[in-house]
Design a protein around this motif. Structure first.
Motif, PDB file in Angstrom:
ATOM      1  N   HIS A  77       0.835  -1.203   0.000  1.00 57.92           N
ATOM      2  CA  HIS A  77       0.000   0.000   0.000  1.00 57.92           C
ATOM      3  C   HIS A  77       0.872   1.255   0.000  1.00 57.92           C
ATOM      4  O   HIS A  77       0.609   2.214  -0.746  1.00 57.92           O
ATOM      5  CB  HIS A  77      -0.907  -0.006   1.230  1.00 57.92           C
ATOM      6  N   ALA A  78       1.908   1.252   0.832  1.00 61.03           N
ATOM      7  CA  ALA A  78       2.804   2.408   0.895  1.00 61.03           C
ATOM      8  C   ALA A  78       3.551   2.598  -0.419  1.00 61.03           C
ATOM      9  O   ALA A  78       3.725   3.725  -0.901  1.00 61.03           O
ATOM     10  CB  ALA A  78       3.789   2.235   2.049  1.00 61.03           C
ATOM     11  N   GLY A  79       3.995   1.493  -1.014  1.00 61.18           N
ATOM     12  CA  GLY A  79       4.690   1.581  -2.290  1.00 61.18           C
ATOM     13  C   GLY A  79       3.789   2.059  -3.406  1.00 61.18           C
ATOM     14  O   GLY A  79       4.183   2.882  -4.245  1.00 61.18           O
ATOM     15  N   PHE A  80       2.556   1.555  -3.441  1.00 56.57           N
ATOM     16  CA  PHE A  80       1.595   1.998  -4.465  1.00 56.57           C
ATOM     17  C   PHE A  80       1.300   3.488  -4.333  1.00 56.57           C
ATOM     18  O   PHE A  80       1.113   4.186  -5.327  1.00 56.57           O
ATOM     19  CB  PHE A  80       0.300   1.203  -4.332  1.00 56.57           C
ATOM     20  N   ILE A 168      -7.194   0.855  -5.664  1.00 57.98           N
ATOM     21  CA  ILE A 168      -7.530  -0.287  -4.814  1.00 57.98           C
ATOM     22  C   ILE A 168      -6.924  -0.061  -3.437  1.00 57.98           C
ATOM     23  O   ILE A 168      -5.924   0.644  -3.296  1.00 57.98           O
ATOM     24  CB  ILE A 168      -7.044  -1.628  -5.400  1.00 57.98           C
ATOM     25  N   ASP A 169      -7.536  -0.646  -2.439  1.00 55.66           N
ATOM     26  CA  ASP A 169      -7.097  -0.472  -1.054  1.00 55.66           C
ATOM     27  C   ASP A 169      -6.604  -1.813  -0.539  1.00 55.66           C
ATOM     28  O   ASP A 169      -7.399  -2.711  -0.257  1.00 55.66           O
ATOM     29  CB  ASP A 169      -8.255   0.052  -0.208  1.00 55.66           C
ATOM     30  N   VAL A 170      -5.288  -1.958  -0.442  1.00 57.69           N
ATOM     31  CA  VAL A 170      -4.692  -3.217   0.020  1.00 57.69           C
ATOM     32  C   VAL A 170      -4.468  -3.116   1.518  1.00 57.69           C
ATOM     33  O   VAL A 170      -3.643  -2.339   1.983  1.00 57.69           O
ATOM     34  CB  VAL A 170      -3.347  -3.497  -0.692  1.00 57.69           C
ATOM     35  N   ASN A 171      -5.214  -3.890   2.293  1.00 55.51           N
ATOM     36  CA  ASN A 171      -5.088  -3.821   3.748  1.00 55.51           C
ATOM     37  C   ASN A 171      -5.116  -5.208   4.357  1.00 55.51           C
ATOM     38  O   ASN A 171      -5.302  -6.198   3.657  1.00 55.51           O
ATOM     39  CB  ASN A 171      -6.193  -2.951   4.352  1.00 55.51           C
ATOM     40  N   GLY A 172      -4.939  -5.266   5.664  1.00 54.52           N
ATOM     41  CA  GLY A 172      -4.942  -6.561   6.350  1.00 54.52           C
ATOM     42  C   GLY A 172      -3.845  -7.452   5.795  1.00 54.52           C
ATOM     43  O   GLY A 172      -2.677  -7.119   5.807  1.00 54.52           O
ATOM     44  N   GLU A 173      -4.250  -8.610   5.258  1.00 58.42           N
ATOM     45  CA  GLU A 173      -3.325  -9.497   4.550  1.00 58.42           C
ATOM     46  C   GLU A 173      -3.885  -9.794   3.161  1.00 58.42           C
ATOM     47  O   GLU A 173      -3.799 -10.916   2.653  1.00 58.42           O
ATOM     48  CB  GLU A 173      -3.114 -10.784   5.336  1.00 58.42           C
ATOM     49  N   MET A 174      -4.453  -8.775   2.528  1.00 57.60           N
ATOM     50  CA  MET A 174      -5.146  -8.961   1.261  1.00 57.60           C
ATOM     51  C   MET A 174      -4.232  -8.903   0.046  1.00 57.60           C
ATOM     52  O   MET A 174      -4.717  -8.889  -1.084  1.00 57.60           O
ATOM     53  CB  MET A 174      -6.246  -7.895   1.122  1.00 57.60           C
ATOM     54  N   ALA A 182      -8.901  -5.765  -7.615  1.00 57.78           N
ATOM     55  CA  ALA A 182      -8.928  -5.025  -8.872  1.00 57.78           C
ATOM     56  C   ALA A 182     -10.209  -5.317  -9.656  1.00 57.78           C
ATOM     57  O   ALA A 182     -10.843  -4.399 -10.199  1.00 57.78           O
ATOM     58  CB  ALA A 182      -7.703  -5.376  -9.715  1.00 57.78           C
ATOM     59  N   LYS A 183     -10.593  -6.575  -9.686  1.00 62.61           N
ATOM     60  CA  LYS A 183     -11.828  -6.938 -10.383  1.00 62.61           C
ATOM     61  C   LYS A 183     -13.032  -6.271  -9.733  1.00 62.61           C
ATOM     62  O   LYS A 183     -13.916  -5.733 -10.418  1.00 62.61           O
ATOM     63  CB  LYS A 183     -12.009  -8.458 -10.382  1.00 62.61           C
ATOM     64  N   ASN A 184     -13.075  -6.285  -8.408  1.00 61.85           N
ATOM     65  CA  ASN A 184     -14.193  -5.666  -7.698  1.00 61.85           C
ATOM     66  C   ASN A 184     -14.246  -4.163  -7.926  1.00 61.85           C
ATOM     67  O   ASN A 184     -15.313  -3.545  -7.857  1.00 61.85           O
ATOM     68  CB  ASN A 184     -14.095  -5.952  -6.203  1.00 61.85           C
ATOM     69  N   ALA A 185     -13.075  -3.557  -8.197  1.00 61.33           N
ATOM     70  CA  ALA A 185     -13.025  -2.117  -8.454  1.00 61.33           C
ATOM     71  C   ALA A 185     -13.384  -1.772  -9.897  1.00 61.33           C
ATOM     72  O   ALA A 185     -13.506  -0.594 -10.233  1.00 61.33           O
ATOM     73  CB  ALA A 185     -11.637  -1.576  -8.131  1.00 61.33           C
ATOM     74  N   GLY A 186     -13.549  -2.803 -10.744  1.00 64.38           N
ATOM     75  CA  GLY A 186     -13.946  -2.561 -12.125  1.00 64.38           C
ATOM     76  C   GLY A 186     -12.863  -2.808 -13.155  1.00 64.38           C
ATOM     77  O   GLY A 186     -13.087  -2.619 -14.360  1.00 64.38           O
ATOM     78  N   PHE A 187     -11.678  -3.257 -12.717  1.00 65.85           N
ATOM     79  CA  PHE A 187     -10.583  -3.544 -13.655  1.00 65.85           C
ATOM     80  C   PHE A 187     -10.635  -5.030 -14.013  1.00 65.85           C
ATOM     81  O   PHE A 187     -10.060  -5.870 -13.326  1.00 65.85           O
ATOM     82  CB  PHE A 187      -9.238  -3.180 -13.020  1.00 65.85           C
ATOM     83  N   SER A 188     -11.313  -5.345 -15.084  1.00 63.42           N
ATOM     84  CA  SER A 188     -11.620  -6.738 -15.397  1.00 63.42           C
ATOM     85  C   SER A 188     -10.658  -7.387 -16.379  1.00 63.42           C
ATOM     86  O   SER A 188     -10.689  -8.613 -16.564  1.00 63.42           O
ATOM     87  CB  SER A 188     -13.043  -6.836 -15.960  1.00 63.42           C
ATOM     88  N   ASN A 189      -9.795  -6.596 -17.035  1.00 61.61           N
ATOM     89  CA  ASN A 189      -8.878  -7.163 -18.028  1.00 61.61           C
ATOM     90  C   ASN A 189      -7.624  -7.673 -17.312  1.00 61.61           C
ATOM     91  O   ASN A 189      -6.607  -6.997 -17.241  1.00 61.61           O
ATOM     92  CB  ASN A 189      -8.529  -6.109 -19.085  1.00 61.61           C
ATOM     93  N   ASP A 218      -8.814 -15.151   4.897  1.00 58.72           N
ATOM     94  CA  ASP A 218      -8.896 -13.922   4.115  1.00 58.72           C
ATOM     95  C   ASP A 218      -9.787 -14.103   2.888  1.00 58.72           C
ATOM     96  O   ASP A 218     -10.448 -13.158   2.456  1.00 58.72           O
ATOM     97  CB  ASP A 218      -7.496 -13.481   3.670  1.00 58.72           C
ATOM     98  N   LEU A 219      -9.782 -15.320   2.330  1.00 53.59           N
ATOM     99  CA  LEU A 219     -10.640 -15.603   1.175  1.00 53.59           C
ATOM    100  C   LEU A 219     -12.111 -15.450   1.544  1.00 53.59           C
ATOM    101  O   LEU A 219     -12.898 -14.871   0.784  1.00 53.59           O
ATOM    102  CB  LEU A 219     -10.371 -17.018   0.667  1.00 53.59           C
ATOM    103  N   LEU A 220     -12.482 -15.936   2.717  1.00 52.87           N
ATOM    104  CA  LEU A 220     -13.858 -15.748   3.192  1.00 52.87           C
ATOM    105  C   LEU A 220     -14.164 -14.272   3.402  1.00 52.87           C
ATOM    106  O   LEU A 220     -15.251 -13.791   3.072  1.00 52.87           O
ATOM    107  CB  LEU A 220     -14.068 -16.520   4.500  1.00 52.87           C
ATOM    108  N   THR A 221     -13.169 -13.560   3.938  1.00 46.40           N
ATOM    109  CA  THR A 221     -13.353 -12.124   4.166  1.00 46.40           C
ATOM    110  C   THR A 221     -13.597 -11.385   2.870  1.00 46.40           C
ATOM    111  O   THR A 221     -14.515 -10.566   2.760  1.00 46.40           O
ATOM    112  CB  THR A 221     -12.114 -11.539   4.875  1.00 46.40           C
ATOM    113  N   ILE A 222     -12.754 -11.664   1.854  1.00 46.35           N
ATOM    114  CA  ILE A 222     -12.894 -10.918   0.607  1.00 46.35           C
ATOM    115  C   ILE A 222     -14.158 -11.332  -0.141  1.00 46.35           C
ATOM    116  O   ILE A 222     -14.759 -10.535  -0.862  1.00 46.35           O
ATOM    117  CB  ILE A 222     -11.641 -11.088  -0.273  1.00 46.35           C
TER     118      ILE A 222
END
Length: 315
Positions: A77-80, A168-174, A182-189, A218-222
């Motif tokens: 997240h910090a690098g992005f 996108i917001d990368v948090n926790g251990e995601m 990315a897909k959930n944010a609309g980036f489908s390619n 984490d998979l259940l979380t997402i």
């Protein structure tokens, strides 16, 4: 700027100079303009001093140092947040990812217009029992749950369009599920590329078998977040309705049976159906309360810093 290379790390002092030399050689031979962003996630060895030395030698090298270990997702997240290249490449610092893959990954984003390209370590040099088999099971579950058809969600070598990492917001251990985010944010390619996997040259792995346990959680979380993060009442309300419906059904049955069918004079409280009705109605009410609380939190949440930066170089 063509490329930002984002490298999270923890106690990798032996490999950093070699990794830098390798990346710089690839970049210069392909005439890329670039930056290399090392994120020191609370290392206790000499990693930060090595990063500082590299940054003094080459202004393309930039560093972020966390106050303590906050995790790979926070480092990414910090690098992005700091990245400026039109294409962002992520890779691990342990020399198991091959920088020679960068030019082709760049072309897939810049010329073939993928939003995201994930590496696939088809041939691995890890232990079959401790890593390969759990990884295959994990990736199968991730594909089935998320709908993103990748063979290797865990591969650290990925390429992104800059718009993706800024939205996108990368948090926790995601970090394992960035393609899903990315897909959930609309980036489908989203594409995939077979990449070389190399045996670890220095040190030891920072991940044990517990990462797969955390990965499934984490998979259940997402899965929940992707479907109900903006409407928690839809899930908890539906579960509450089901439980209340069951409770009212048993209550109705007990009432009819008591008034018209029960000739033995047996008390309602002596029958198991009474406790089933009572329990399901209480649980249903709790689900409704959880849904309401989720909606209230969603509408009143405030962004908070998830990590503390101790030092930076070349920013």
């Amino acid at each position: 700027m063509n490329i930002s290379v984002v490298i999270p790390l923890l106690n990798e002092q032996e490999s950093l100079t070699e990794l830098y030399d390798w990346i710089a050689k690839v970049m210069q031979s392909n005439h890329f303009s670039y930056e290399i962003i090392f994120i020191d996630d609370g290392s206790t060895d000499d990693s930060w001093n090595v990063i500082q030395q590299l940054s003094q030698k080459d202004s393309n090298v930039k560093g972020i140092r966390f106050l303590r270990n906050f995790g790979k997702s926070q480092a990414l997240h910090a690098g992005f947040d700091k990245a400026k290249g039109e294409v962002v490449i992520t890779m691990d610092a342990d020399l198991q990812d091959n920088p020679e893959e960068i030019p082709e990954l760049y072309q897939m984003i810049a010329n073939e217009h993928y939003d995201l390209v994930s590496g696939w370590k088809k041939k691995r040099y890890d232990s079959v029992i401790s890593k390969n088999l759990p990884s295959k099971l994990f990736n199968w579950a991730a594909r089935q749950t998320s709908g993103v058809k990748l063979n290797d969600f865990n591969c650290g070598l990925k390429a992104y369009n800059l718009d993706v990492v800024k939205n996108i917001d990368v948090n926790g251990e995601m970090h394992r599920y960035i393609p899903v985010l990315a897909k959930n944010a609309g980036f489908s390619n989203i594409g995939e590329k077979v990449v070389l996997h190399q045996a670890r040259k220095y040190g030891t792995t920072k991940y044990g078998i517990n990462r797969f346990i955390h990965g499934f959680l984490d998979l259940l979380t997402i899965w929940f977040i992707s479907r109900f993060a903006r409407r928690p009442m839809h899930l908890f309300g539906a579960l509450g309705v089901i439980m209340l419906f069951i409770g009212f059904g048993f209550t109705l049955y007990l009432g009819i049976d008591k008034l018209f069918l029960n000739t033995s004079g047996r008390l309602i409280t002596a029958r198991p159906q009474f406790y089933i009705a009572l329990s399901t109605m209480i649980i249903g009410t709790q689900f409704f309360i959880a849904g309401f609380l989720g909606e209230i939190i969603l509408r009143n949440k405030e962004d908070k810093k998830r990590y503390l930066i101790n030092d930076e170089v070349n920013f």
